[in-house]
Design a protein around this motif. Structure first.
Motif, PDB file in Angstrom:
ATOM      1  N   LEU A 188       0.828  -1.199   0.000  1.00 42.29           N
ATOM      2  CA  LEU A 188       0.000   0.000   0.000  1.00 42.29           C
ATOM      3  C   LEU A 188       0.870   1.259   0.000  1.00 42.29           C
ATOM      4  N   THR A 189       1.863   1.250   0.855  1.00 41.36           N
ATOM      5  CA  THR A 189       2.768   2.414   0.930  1.00 41.36           C
ATOM      6  C   THR A 189       3.534   2.606  -0.375  1.00 41.36           C
ATOM      7  N   ALA A 190       3.954   1.498  -0.978  1.00 43.79           N
ATOM      8  CA  ALA A 190       4.690   1.598  -2.237  1.00 43.79           C
ATOM      9  C   ALA A 190       3.814   2.184  -3.331  1.00 43.79           C
ATOM     10  N   GLU A 191       2.509   1.753  -3.392  1.00 36.88           N
ATOM     11  CA  GLU A 191       1.618   2.270  -4.431  1.00 36.88           C
ATOM     12  C   GLU A 191       1.315   3.735  -4.206  1.00 36.88           C
ATOM     13  N   VAL A 192       1.138   4.139  -2.942  1.00 41.47           N
ATOM     14  CA  VAL A 192       0.899   5.549  -2.619  1.00 41.47           C
ATOM     15  C   VAL A 192       2.135   6.384  -2.987  1.00 41.47           C
ATOM     16  N   GLY A 193       3.303   5.857  -2.676  1.00 39.04           N
ATOM     17  CA  GLY A 193       4.528   6.586  -3.005  1.00 39.04           C
ATOM     18  C   GLY A 193       4.683   6.822  -4.488  1.00 39.04           C
ATOM     19  N   ALA A 194       4.277   5.858  -5.302  1.00 40.38           N
ATOM     20  CA  ALA A 194       4.369   6.021  -6.750  1.00 40.38           C
ATOM     21  C   ALA A 194       3.459   7.147  -7.225  1.00 40.38           C
ATOM     22  N   VAL A 195       2.217   7.248  -6.644  1.00 44.95           N
ATOM     23  CA  VAL A 195       1.284   8.318  -7.032  1.00 44.95           C
ATOM     24  C   VAL A 195       1.832   9.673  -6.595  1.00 44.95           C
TER      25      VAL A 195
ATOM     26  N   GLY B  75      -5.901   3.085   9.040  1.00 44.73           N
ATOM     27  CA  GLY B  75      -5.252   2.953   7.744  1.00 44.73           C
ATOM     28  C   GLY B  75      -4.033   3.861   7.635  1.00 44.73           C
ATOM     29  N   LEU B  76      -3.717   4.234   6.396  1.00 43.92           N
ATOM     30  CA  LEU B  76      -2.517   5.035   6.119  1.00 43.92           C
ATOM     31  C   LEU B  76      -2.915   6.491   6.035  1.00 43.92           C
ATOM     32  N   MET B  77      -2.322   7.315   6.906  1.00 44.82           N
ATOM     33  CA  MET B  77      -2.601   8.758   6.926  1.00 44.82           C
ATOM     34  C   MET B  77      -1.351   9.483   6.416  1.00 44.82           C
ATOM     35  N   ILE B  78      -1.559  10.343   5.366  1.00 47.37           N
ATOM     36  CA  ILE B  78      -0.436  11.144   4.854  1.00 47.37           C
ATOM     37  C   ILE B  78      -0.807  12.607   4.935  1.00 47.37           C
ATOM     38  N   VAL B  79       0.153  13.438   5.211  1.00 49.46           N
ATOM     39  CA  VAL B  79      -0.009  14.890   5.226  1.00 49.46           C
ATOM     40  C   VAL B  79       0.884  15.448   4.131  1.00 49.46           C
TER      41      VAL B  79
ATOM     42  N   HIS C 154      -7.135  -1.199  -5.478  1.00 48.11           N
ATOM     43  CA  HIS C 154      -6.657  -1.795  -4.237  1.00 48.11           C
ATOM     44  C   HIS C 154      -6.870  -0.914  -3.016  1.00 48.11           C
ATOM     45  N   MET C 155      -7.181   0.374  -3.216  1.00 43.65           N
ATOM     46  CA  MET C 155      -7.270   1.263  -2.055  1.00 43.65           C
ATOM     47  C   MET C 155      -8.237   2.397  -2.342  1.00 43.65           C
ATOM     48  N   THR C 156      -8.741   2.968  -1.235  1.00 45.82           N
ATOM     49  CA  THR C 156      -9.619   4.136  -1.300  1.00 45.82           C
ATOM     50  C   THR C 156      -8.924   5.289  -0.624  1.00 45.82           C
ATOM     51  N   ALA C 157      -9.153   6.508  -1.086  1.00 43.44           N
ATOM     52  CA  ALA C 157      -8.525   7.709  -0.533  1.00 43.44           C
ATOM     53  C   ALA C 157      -9.603   8.717  -0.187  1.00 43.44           C
ATOM     54  N   ASP C 158      -9.589   9.261   1.010  1.00 40.78           N
ATOM     55  CA  ASP C 158     -10.547  10.264   1.467  1.00 40.78           C
ATOM     56  C   ASP C 158      -9.791  11.503   1.893  1.00 40.78           C
ATOM     57  N   LEU C 159     -10.221  12.655   1.406  1.00 34.07           N
ATOM     58  CA  LEU C 159      -9.607  13.925   1.796  1.00 34.07           C
ATOM     59  C   LEU C 159     -10.173  14.315   3.143  1.00 34.07           C
ATOM     60  N   GLU C 160      -9.396  14.208   4.174  1.00 31.64           N
ATOM     61  CA  GLU C 160      -9.851  14.488   5.531  1.00 31.64           C
ATOM     62  C   GLU C 160      -9.889  15.972   5.813  1.00 31.64           C
TER      63      GLU C 160
END
Length: 398
Positions: free
Chosen positions: A319-326, A344-348, A368-374
């Protein structure tokens, strides 16, 4: 002061400031070049290897003299450097130890064999008659690098042998004093002209002879090469203990380094053994362990693939690897990344504006994953929009 008989050089010597003196009667001074009788200091030619130097060369020369002439310990030897390059000498002066000891006591410029006082140059042999102890002797100089003194009776034999054996026959023979008919006949038989006036020599194509211009003073019979080496050793001796101390310090340092290296090697072996035990217990229970890194990596990869094939959720590392690529494609650098099982995975991420934050959130949506703008907010103290995005892995489809 030592008594010697003064002997003014012939006019052809051309050295008015040099006083020659013979060993014998008279008074000598430090200006004198003392002439030893040439018949007691013969110049001997030897066949020495060029590779020998110093004391080894002298020892071989002494051995050759002993084998050839049967010399004993009462005879001293001095290397002759005439025509030699450095220590490539192949001629030696030989004289009795008693004479050598006497000459060492002289206070003068040098003590040399009398035949080296004759003027010479390349291509010229010089002969001169002298009176010694009431008899006639002949001094002979066979060019700059050779010479001899002998009785009148032996001179003709020596000259005949020299003419026959010398590879370079002289262009001319220069006589000091009255020439003897026997020698004239000998030279005529070999086609060598005899000259009484050195001014005639340039007409024959040779240079005028010179006195003491060919390194004769370096053949000082008072100089003892063994004594010179002894003095050098005595000067070096005070440095011996310093050198030994330095060598001991280097040896101790080397031993210390070897001990440290041995200790590190032992620790490395211990770590390697412990690592292999862990790998054998948890990753490779059977078979040999050849490459810990590759074998453990292969086991972990097999576990991940089996989880995917079995319908497991997306691994957090994947998951982290796919997020890093984006994020890399969007030129976004996260300020913070955190992961908890429940959240889950929280990024700032700091984005240029709100629109780019929305686009990044959309790009993070995948199979593979969902992303929500918090949250997206701006700050007066910082540039851009601070964006918090929560990413959760999707549950596999039934």
């Amino acid at each position: 002061m030592r008594h010697v008989r003064k002997s003014s050089p012939p006019a052809q010597h051309g050295e008015a400031s040099t006083l020659f003196a013979r060993v014998g009667d008279g008074i000598q001074s430090a200006r004198h070049v003392v002439l030893a009788p040439g018949h007691v200091v013969p110049l001997i030619h030897l066949d020495l290897p060029k590779s020998l130097r110093g004391q080894a060369r002298e020892q071989v020369a002494r051995r050759q003299l002993t084998d050839r002439m049967g010399l004993d310990d009462t005879v001293a030897m001095r290397p002759c450097n005439l025509g030699a390059n450095g220590e490539d000498w192949s001629q030696v002066f030989v004289a009795d130890h008693t004479h050598m000891a006497e000459w060492r006591s002289y206070d003068c410029q040098a003590v040399i064999p009398d035949y080296l006082s004759l003027p010479t140059s390349e291509g010229i042999w010089t002969l001169s008659q002298i009176k010694l102890d009431g008899s006639t002797a002949v001094m002979m100089r066979f060019g700059p690098n050779d010479g001899a003194s002998t009785s009148l009776e032996m001179a003709e034999i020596v000259l005949s042998q020299a003419l026959s054996a010398s590879p370079n026959r002289p262009t001319a023979v220069l006589w000091h004093g009255e020439a003897l008919s026997a020698f004239d006949s000998l030279m005529s038989a070999h086609g060598v002209p005899v000259v009484l006036d050195p001014n005639q020599l340039p007409e024959l194509g040779v240079d005028r002879p010179s006195v003491l211009k060919h390194g004769e003073l370096d053949c000082d019979l008072r100089a003892d090469p063994m004594a010179a080496r002894t003095r050098l050793a005595q000067r070096v001796l005070p440095w011996r203990w310093t050198a030994l101390s330095a060598a001991l310090a280097v040896a101790l340092w080397s031993v210390g380094q070897l001990v440290a290296i041995a200790r590190i090697e032992a620790q490395t072996d211990e770590i390697t053994t412990h690592t292999q035990e862990i790998v054998k217990q948890h990753f490779v229970p059977t078979g040999p362990i050849l490459d810990v890194r590759s074998q453990v990596s292969r086991v972990l990869l097999d576990l991940q693939n089996s989880r995917r094939d079995g319908g497991a959720t997306l691994d957090v590392l994947d998951l982290t690897a796919e997020v890093g690529a984006v994020l890399d494609a969007a030129n976004a650098v996260p300020e913070m990344v955190s992961y908890t099982k429940g959240d889950g995975l929280m990024i700032v991420v700091r984005m240029p504006d709100f629109g780019s934050a929305e686009r990044l959130t959309s790009a993070l949506q995948s199979d593979h994953m969902t992303a929500d703008l918090e949250e997206s907010r701006v700050s007066d103290a910082q540039v851009g929009v601070r964006t918090e995005i929560r990413i959760l892995p999707k549950e596999p489809s039934p």
